[in-house]
Structures are given as structure tokens and as C-alpha cells.
Design a protein around this motif. Sequence first.
Motif, PDB file in Angstrom:
ATOM      1  N   ALA A  13      58.490  -4.995 -64.412  1.00 44.29           N
ATOM      2  CA  ALA A  13      57.499  -4.410 -63.511  1.00 44.29           C
ATOM      3  C   ALA A  13      56.271  -5.296 -63.357  1.00 44.29           C
ATOM      4  CB  ALA A  13      57.087  -3.028 -64.029  1.00 44.29           C
ATOM      5  N   TYR A  14      55.980  -6.126 -64.357  1.00 40.41           N
ATOM      6  CA  TYR A  14      54.803  -6.996 -64.291  1.00 40.41           C
ATOM      7  C   TYR A  14      55.059  -8.247 -63.449  1.00 40.41           C
ATOM      8  CZ  TYR A  14      52.784  -4.151 -68.012  1.00 40.41           C
ATOM      9  OH  TYR A  14      52.272  -3.104 -68.751  1.00 40.41           O
ATOM     10  N   GLY A  15      56.327  -8.595 -63.247  1.00 35.43           N
ATOM     11  CA  GLY A  15      56.637  -9.769 -62.434  1.00 35.43           C
ATOM     12  C   GLY A  15      56.158 -11.064 -63.075  1.00 35.43           C
ATOM     13  N   GLU A  16      55.779 -12.020 -62.231  1.00 39.80           N
ATOM     14  CA  GLU A  16      55.320 -13.307 -62.736  1.00 39.80           C
ATOM     15  C   GLU A  16      53.886 -13.196 -63.247  1.00 39.80           C
ATOM     16  OE1 GLU A  16      55.954 -16.317 -59.791  1.00 39.80           O
ATOM     17  OE2 GLU A  16      58.076 -16.462 -60.298  1.00 39.80           O
ATOM     18  N   VAL A  17      53.645 -13.784 -64.398  1.00 40.40           N
ATOM     19  CA  VAL A  17      52.325 -13.734 -65.043  1.00 40.40           C
ATOM     20  C   VAL A  17      52.024 -15.126 -65.609  1.00 40.40           C
ATOM     21  CG1 VAL A  17      52.473 -11.275 -65.596  1.00 40.40           C
ATOM     22  CG2 VAL A  17      53.373 -12.969 -67.217  1.00 40.40           C
ATOM     23  N   ILE A  18      50.886 -15.251 -66.268  1.00 39.44           N
ATOM     24  CA  ILE A  18      50.499 -16.515 -66.897  1.00 39.44           C
ATOM     25  C   ILE A  18      50.834 -16.427 -68.382  1.00 39.44           C
ATOM     26  CG2 ILE A  18      48.614 -18.129 -67.333  1.00 39.44           C
ATOM     27  CD1 ILE A  18      47.137 -16.914 -64.965  1.00 39.44           C
ATOM     28  N   TRP A  19      51.626 -17.392 -68.863  1.00 32.44           N
ATOM     29  CA  TRP A  19      52.060 -17.381 -70.260  1.00 32.44           C
ATOM     30  C   TRP A  19      51.317 -18.436 -71.069  1.00 32.44           C
ATOM     31  CZ3 TRP A  19      55.215 -13.695 -72.182  1.00 32.44           C
ATOM     32  CH2 TRP A  19      55.915 -12.922 -71.257  1.00 32.44           C
ATOM     33  N   TRP A  20      50.864 -18.034 -72.256  1.00 29.95           N
ATOM     34  CA  TRP A  20      50.117 -18.919 -73.149  1.00 29.95           C
ATOM     35  C   TRP A  20      50.830 -18.977 -74.498  1.00 29.95           C
ATOM     36  CZ3 TRP A  20      45.843 -20.863 -70.666  1.00 29.95           C
ATOM     37  CH2 TRP A  20      45.378 -20.133 -69.564  1.00 29.95           C
ATOM     38  N   LEU A  21      51.042 -20.192 -74.995  1.00 28.12           N
ATOM     39  CA  LEU A  21      51.601 -20.359 -76.346  1.00 28.12           C
ATOM     40  C   LEU A  21      50.447 -20.666 -77.282  1.00 28.12           C
ATOM     41  CD1 LEU A  21      54.096 -20.522 -78.165  1.00 28.12           C
ATOM     42  CD2 LEU A  21      54.171 -22.985 -77.684  1.00 28.12           C
ATOM     43  N   TRP A  22      50.233 -19.775 -78.255  1.00 30.68           N
ATOM     44  CA  TRP A  22      49.112 -19.930 -79.188  1.00 30.68           C
ATOM     45  C   TRP A  22      49.565 -20.731 -80.414  1.00 30.68           C
ATOM     46  CZ3 TRP A  22      48.057 -18.793 -84.226  1.00 30.68           C
ATOM     47  CH2 TRP A  22      46.702 -18.880 -84.588  1.00 30.68           C
ATOM     48  N   PRO A  23      48.707 -21.650 -80.923  1.00 35.30           N
ATOM     49  CA  PRO A  23      47.383 -22.003 -80.398  1.00 35.30           C
ATOM     50  C   PRO A  23      47.506 -22.757 -79.070  1.00 35.30           C
ATOM     51  CG  PRO A  23      47.986 -23.459 -82.211  1.00 35.30           C
ATOM     52  CD  PRO A  23      49.029 -22.395 -82.172  1.00 35.30           C
ATOM     53  N   ILE A  24      46.529 -22.553 -78.192  1.00 31.55           N
ATOM     54  CA  ILE A  24      46.602 -23.105 -76.845  1.00 31.55           C
ATOM     55  C   ILE A  24      46.269 -24.594 -76.886  1.00 31.55           C
ATOM     56  CG2 ILE A  24      45.671 -22.979 -74.501  1.00 31.55           C
ATOM     57  CD1 ILE A  24      45.114 -20.012 -75.011  1.00 31.55           C
ATOM     58  N   GLU A  25      47.300 -25.403 -76.717  1.00 32.73           N
ATOM     59  CA  GLU A  25      47.140 -26.857 -76.738  1.00 32.73           C
ATOM     60  C   GLU A  25      47.718 -27.513 -75.497  1.00 32.73           C
ATOM     61  OE1 GLU A  25      49.169 -27.783 -80.347  1.00 32.73           O
ATOM     62  OE2 GLU A  25      47.424 -27.357 -81.617  1.00 32.73           O
ATOM     63  N   GLN A  26      48.209 -26.699 -74.551  1.00 33.58           N
ATOM     64  CA  GLN A  26      48.787 -27.231 -73.334  1.00 33.58           C
ATOM     65  C   GLN A  26      48.544 -26.262 -72.192  1.00 33.58           C
ATOM     66  OE1 GLN A  26      52.875 -27.548 -74.578  1.00 33.58           O
ATOM     67  NE2 GLN A  26      53.367 -25.468 -73.974  1.00 33.58           N
ATOM     68  N   ALA A  27      48.787 -26.721 -70.971  1.00 29.70           N
ATOM     69  CA  ALA A  27      48.583 -25.877 -69.799  1.00 29.70           C
ATOM     70  C   ALA A  27      49.528 -24.675 -69.842  1.00 29.70           C
ATOM     71  CB  ALA A  27      48.814 -26.685 -68.525  1.00 29.70           C
ATOM     72  N   PRO A  28      49.125 -23.539 -69.278  1.00 31.12           N
ATOM     73  CA  PRO A  28      49.985 -22.358 -69.315  1.00 31.12           C
ATOM     74  C   PRO A  28      51.177 -22.492 -68.364  1.00 31.12           C
ATOM     75  CG  PRO A  28      48.061 -21.932 -67.957  1.00 31.12           C
ATOM     76  CD  PRO A  28      47.838 -23.285 -68.593  1.00 31.12           C
ATOM     77  N   TYR A  29      52.159 -21.622 -68.574  1.00 27.46           N
ATOM     78  CA  TYR A  29      53.326 -21.545 -67.691  1.00 27.46           C
ATOM     79  C   TYR A  29      53.186 -20.309 -66.831  1.00 27.46           C
ATOM     80  CZ  TYR A  29      58.105 -20.587 -66.164  1.00 27.46           C
ATOM     81  OH  TYR A  29      59.205 -20.309 -65.406  1.00 27.46           O
ATOM     82  N   VAL A  30      53.448 -20.448 -65.544  1.00 28.50           N
ATOM     83  CA  VAL A  30      53.378 -19.318 -64.621  1.00 28.50           C
ATOM     84  C   VAL A  30      54.795 -18.940 -64.217  1.00 28.50           C
ATOM     85  CG1 VAL A  30      52.534 -18.465 -62.412  1.00 28.50           C
ATOM     86  CG2 VAL A  30      51.123 -20.027 -63.756  1.00 28.50           C
ATOM     87  N   GLY A  31      55.159 -17.698 -64.474  1.00 27.22           N
ATOM     88  CA  GLY A  31      56.505 -17.249 -64.135  1.00 27.22           C
ATOM     89  C   GLY A  31      56.881 -16.044 -64.969  1.00 27.22           C
ATOM     90  N   SER A  32      58.167 -15.829 -65.158  1.00 23.47           N
ATOM     91  CA  SER A  32      58.645 -14.714 -65.964  1.00 23.47           C
ATOM     92  C   SER A  32      59.827 -15.170 -66.809  1.00 23.47           C
ATOM     93  CB  SER A  32      59.070 -13.547 -65.058  1.00 23.47           C
ATOM     94  OG  SER A  32      60.413 -13.698 -64.634  1.00 23.47           O
ATOM     95  N   PRO A  33      60.166 -14.421 -67.861  1.00 25.67           N
ATOM     96  CA  PRO A  33      61.325 -14.781 -68.687  1.00 25.67           C
ATOM     97  C   PRO A  33      62.645 -14.742 -67.913  1.00 25.67           C
ATOM     98  CG  PRO A  33      59.862 -13.301 -69.884  1.00 25.67           C
ATOM     99  CD  PRO A  33      59.395 -13.322 -68.453  1.00 25.67           C
TER     100      PRO A  33
END
Length: 214
Positions: A13-33
Motif C-alpha cells: 500500500a505504501y508503494g515506492e519509498v526512500i530506503w536508507w541502510l543504517w548507518p547512512i554512508e551512501q545515497a538512498p534507494y528509491v523504489g520498493s522490495p
Amino acid sequence: MNQPHPFDEWNEAYGEVIWWLWPIEQAPYVGSPLNCGHTVEMEITAAASDGHRERGKMRMEVGGWPWRDADEETEARLFWTPLPDANALDEMIRDHIRGGPDPLKPADAVESDGLEEGRVAIDVLISSLSAAQRKLLARLQPARGYPAEDLRFTYAVQAPGNGLQTCAALARRQMVVSVSGGEHPFENRGQGHVRLTALGALIQKRIRMEAAHV
């Protein structure tokens, strides 16, 4: 700023979102699983020892969910935030090109139309830039002989090729016009030439303003 949510709270239901891998050391991924990526085909030429060349084709999967094979420990470090309001971002870019807010727009509407969410998204984007990317954007100067709306800039070449590599990275983030847009950055006689997108120009302006207040 939007509250980060853990990986297991996401659903279709949330669709594509911004994904962050912690600790944040790189640009986020935009999309869905659920993103599957796509197959690309490339032609390759291999040189044999006898001098003959052989041509062939290679297929590979690109894009898609980057944590498809992640273990539980990695998934526990995955968090997501909703995408920013695209209308708010569009309004910010229009204001930048216009040189200020729409004079016909009521003041109370300017304060309550969700632009703050767009500003937060821009802050996140700027914070994800590398030091080299921020430095190059801060050094850009308007190119002579072109109208300001063309968003053409130049920079002094400090190490041949380094600026072009940085421009390529910015092009992948939709901040620099690339070959697919009909143009590409180039260096000639100690000077680099680059054309920014509207988003790139907005980010460049923010970075220069921040540098001026340091």
C-alpha cells in the motif's frame, strides 16, 4: 522531517519509498522490495591471440531491489521514509527559475502548501552528496554568452578528468544534463563546461548560499 520506519512495516500500500541502510554512508534507494529490475543486452568485442576479433552479446540484470539476498541483520538496518511531495518540489523549482514565489499566490497559501516537506527533501539530497560533488557545484560559474535560463556553467580544471567523473555522478542523480539529453559535460583548455538541470541549479544555488554563510 518524516519519521523513518523499519523494513518490516512496509507493505504494497505504501508503494515506492526512500530506503536508507543504517548507518547512512551512501545515497538512498528509491523504489520498493517488489522492484524486479530489467534485462539489458550489450554487444561485446573480444580480441583473440591471433589478432582476430570476435563479437558477441551479453545479457545481465540491472536495477531492481538491491537487498534481494540480504540477511536478517541487514534487513534490521533498513529503514524507509515516504517520498517527498512532488508538487512541492515542482513549486520550489518554479520559484527558483522565477526568482521568487509566485506574486499572484496568497501569502498564507505559500506558507501552508507543503513546501517545508520539499525543503527537507532537498536538505536530504544535499547531505547525500560527496565532498567532490559539493565542491564542484560550489565552484561553478555562469558561462558567458548564454542566457541565465540555459543553466550553462564553467569550472576551472584542477585535475584533468576528475571534474568529468564528478559530472557523470551528478548526471546519474539528474542534476547535470547528460548525453541522453543531447549534451554532455566536456573540458577544453583548462576549463570545464557543464549544463545543469533545474534540480541541479536549485541544489547548486543552495550549496553556494551555505558556503557564503560559513
